[in-house]
Design a protein around this motif. Structure first.
Motif, mmCIF file in Angstrom:
data_model
loop_
_atom_site.group_PDB
_atom_site.id
_atom_site.type_symbol
_atom_site.label_atom_id
_atom_site.label_comp_id
_atom_site.label_asym_id
_atom_site.label_seq_id
_atom_site.Cartn_x
_atom_site.Cartn_y
_atom_site.Cartn_z
ATOM 1 N N UNK A 112 47.671 51.279 21.380
ATOM 2 C CA UNK A 112 47.222 52.531 21.998
ATOM 3 C C UNK A 112 45.741 52.369 22.340
ATOM 4 N N UNK A 113 45.489 51.774 23.510
ATOM 5 C CA UNK A 113 44.120 51.444 23.923
ATOM 6 C C UNK A 113 43.833 52.094 25.261
ATOM 7 N N UNK A 114 42.596 52.458 25.503
ATOM 8 C CA UNK A 114 42.228 52.947 26.830
ATOM 9 C C UNK A 114 41.023 52.153 27.326
ATOM 10 N N UNK A 115 41.194 51.498 28.482
ATOM 11 C CA UNK A 115 40.103 50.715 29.063
ATOM 12 C C UNK A 115 39.344 51.570 30.080
ATOM 13 N N UNK A 116 38.026 51.609 29.942
ATOM 14 C CA UNK A 116 37.151 52.225 30.942
ATOM 15 C C UNK A 116 36.425 51.094 31.660
ATOM 16 N N UNK A 117 36.809 50.888 32.914
ATOM 17 C CA UNK A 117 36.251 49.797 33.717
ATOM 18 C C UNK A 117 35.274 50.375 34.736
ATOM 19 N N UNK A 118 34.027 49.877 34.731
ATOM 20 C CA UNK A 118 33.080 50.289 35.776
ATOM 21 C C UNK A 118 33.667 49.799 37.099
ATOM 22 N N UNK A 119 33.624 50.629 38.141
ATOM 23 C CA UNK A 119 34.485 50.357 39.290
ATOM 24 C C UNK A 119 33.758 50.126 40.608
ATOM 25 N N UNK A 120 32.422 50.121 40.595
ATOM 26 C CA UNK A 120 31.729 50.076 41.892
ATOM 27 C C UNK A 120 30.800 48.887 42.068
ATOM 28 N N UNK A 121 30.500 48.151 40.986
ATOM 29 C CA UNK A 121 29.516 47.074 41.181
ATOM 30 C C UNK A 121 29.934 45.780 40.469
ATOM 31 N N UNK A 122 29.000 45.083 39.806
ATOM 32 C CA UNK A 122 29.302 43.776 39.220
ATOM 33 C C UNK A 122 29.594 42.791 40.364
ATOM 34 N N UNK A 123 30.413 41.782 40.150
ATOM 35 C CA UNK A 123 30.669 40.788 41.206
ATOM 36 C C UNK A 123 31.462 41.376 42.373
ATOM 37 N N UNK A 124 32.016 42.577 42.172
ATOM 38 C CA UNK A 124 32.877 43.176 43.197
ATOM 39 C C UNK A 124 32.105 43.760 44.368
ATOM 40 N N UNK A 125 30.760 43.698 44.347
ATOM 41 C CA UNK A 125 30.037 44.099 45.563
ATOM 42 C C UNK A 125 30.297 43.064 46.662
ATOM 43 N N UNK A 126 30.858 41.914 46.290
ATOM 44 C CA UNK A 126 31.315 40.933 47.281
ATOM 45 C C UNK A 126 30.185 40.229 48.024
ATOM 46 N N UNK A 127 29.010 40.124 47.393
ATOM 47 C CA UNK A 127 27.902 39.416 48.071
ATOM 48 C C UNK A 127 27.889 37.961 47.652
ATOM 49 N N UNK A 128 28.433 37.116 48.518
ATOM 50 C CA UNK A 128 28.475 35.678 48.263
ATOM 51 C C UNK A 128 27.615 34.998 49.325
ATOM 52 N N UNK A 129 26.661 34.205 48.870
ATOM 53 C CA UNK A 129 25.710 33.600 49.806
ATOM 54 C C UNK A 129 25.907 32.092 49.806
ATOM 55 N N UNK A 130 26.149 31.527 51.010
ATOM 56 C CA UNK A 130 26.282 30.070 51.118
ATOM 57 C C UNK A 130 24.892 29.453 51.163
ATOM 58 N N UNK A 131 24.508 28.794 50.086
ATOM 59 C CA UNK A 131 23.175 28.181 50.013
ATOM 60 C C UNK A 131 23.148 26.918 50.884
ATOM 61 N N UNK A 132 24.172 26.114 50.716
ATOM 62 C CA UNK A 132 24.412 24.992 51.625
ATOM 63 C C UNK A 132 25.909 24.738 51.611
ATOM 64 N N UNK A 133 26.366 23.701 52.285
ATOM 65 C CA UNK A 133 27.807 23.484 52.453
ATOM 66 C C UNK A 133 28.544 23.363 51.115
ATOM 67 N N UNK A 135 27.309 24.731 48.039
ATOM 68 C CA UNK A 135 26.793 25.652 47.008
ATOM 69 C C UNK A 135 26.920 27.104 47.465
ATOM 70 N N UNK A 136 27.551 27.908 46.616
ATOM 71 C CA UNK A 136 27.675 29.343 46.921
ATOM 72 C C UNK A 136 27.160 30.128 45.727
ATOM 73 N N UNK A 137 26.359 31.140 45.986
ATOM 74 C CA UNK A 137 25.920 32.053 44.926
ATOM 75 C C UNK A 137 26.648 33.383 45.108
#
Ligand code: NAD
Length: 332
Positions: A112-133, A135-137
């Motif tokens: 009997x567990x209830x998960x509260x998940x933050x739902x708007x940020x963290x890695x899910x902002x989807x900002x992935x930057x190609x540093x070079x061919x 390497x991705x941040x």
């Protein structure tokens, strides 16, 4: 009073389970009217947009959405429509209750567990930057505002629902600034709730402890990514993805959906278990103060589980979706 809600039928198993749930809601005489929209890849091919403008307009008017799963391409293609909806309507709290049903055989009883998940940020902002061919941040964003509101929501829930403990899940040993801030905010807020026990656990240790001793947990609160992963884990504790409901809500809007995805491997075969979406609809009825309709449906579902004769394949049975739905309706 009858309340109008917006419904997105989704894709994959989405249309089958949506129709099943609407059928049951109508049979239970739930005081609801529906504005129903097809969404997803098939709609895009016909109209050039994944969610029709009328669908957004309807949700903005009704403020309540019952949403079926939508397929998201893996590794390339468009941004997840689920993430888009959560961010567009600031649905900042993702609440996922995992409750064992004694009638269903699982490795554990009394989860009997209830998960509260933050739902708007963290890695899910989807900002992935190609540093070079080669390497991705990827940017992990954690803010005080989003952390405070989800942590407070978890403690308030615990207080109102007679829960005894809130556990913060994090990786602050490695991510000292981002998860470190989330943990510090948790410790600050916990001081305002002296009647609720507060503890914290590193996410990897939490995975082990959840599958060894789920009874040691009560309410869990965590950033987005850990919430996504751990809540699927909690569904495994209670019998699988076909059983775990959720509510995504913010200050103005609420969206109810199954935790599982569009299950393309079984789509269109009348095999899907509609229980997770049905239980999400029950969470919605509770929030709309229609608890009577919600408990009528939960009781009918429980009776079908207890009888154990007409169950879908994921629950160890042989029944089709339509046979399972007919059985629930016969108990209403
Ligand atoms: P999935 O949850 O769709 O399926 C995982 C496994 O569980 C599959 O074997 C599937 O058959 C089974 N399963 C899931 N729901 C079931 C049900 N109701 N009844 C019986 N069996 C069920 O996960 P996936 O295959 O990784 O993802 C498929 C697609 O769904 C991806 O495009 C993913 O992005 C998307 N997705 C959407 C949402 C959402 O709309 N909220 C959530 C998760 C995944």
């Amino acid at each position: 009073m009858t309340k109008t809600i917006t419904v997105f039928r989704g894709d994959g198993i989405g249309p089958e389970i949506t129709d099943a749930v609407l059928d049951i809601l109508k049979a239970a005489n739930a005081p609801l009217d529906f504005e129903i929209f097809d969404v997803g890849a098939a709609v895009y091919e016909k109209t050039g947009s994944f969610i029709p403008q009328e669908g957004f307009d309807s949700f903005e008017k009704n403020k309540v959405l019952l949403k079926s799963p939508i397929t998201t391409p893996i590794g390339s293609g468009f941004k997840s429509l689920n993430v888009t909806l959560r961010q567009k309507y600031d649905l900042w709290a993702n609440i996922r209750p995992a409750l064992s049903n004694p009638a269903l055989p699982t490795r554990f009883e009394n989860v009997d567990l209830v998960t509260f998940r933050e739902n708007t940020e963290d890695l899910y902002i989807g900002e992935e930057i190609e540093i070079d061919a080669d390497t991705v941040h990827a940017i992990k964003k954690i803010t005080r505002k989003a952390s405070e509101r989800i942590i407070k929501e978890a403690f308030e829930y615990a207080l109102k629902n007679g829960r005894h403990k809130v556990t913060c899940i994090h990786k602050a040993n490695i991510l000292k600034k981002s998860d470190g801030m989330f943990l510090r905010i948790f410790e600050e807020i916990a001081k305002s709730y002296p009647q609720i026990e507060a503890d914290s656990m590193i996410v990897d240790a939490a995975c082990m402890n959840l599958v060894m001793h789920p009874e040691r947990f009560d309410v869990l609160v965590m950033p987005n990514l850990y919430g996504d992963i751990l809540s699927d884990l909690t569904s495994g504790l209670i019998g699988g993805l076909g059983l775990l409901p959720s509510c995504n809500r913010g200050d103005s809007y609420a969206m109810y959906e199954a935790v599982h995805g569009s299950a393309p491997d079984i789509a269109g075969q009348n095999l899907a278990n509609p229980s997770a979406l049905l239980l999400s609809a029950c969470m919605m009825l509770d929030d709309l103060h229609e608890e009577e309709s919600a408990s009528k449906i939960r009781n009918a579902l429980d009776q079908v589980f207890q009888e154990g004769k007409v169950l879908t394949k994921d629950l160890g049975g042989q029944a089709s979706t339509s046979e399972f739905v007919a059985e629930i309706k016969s108990r209403l």
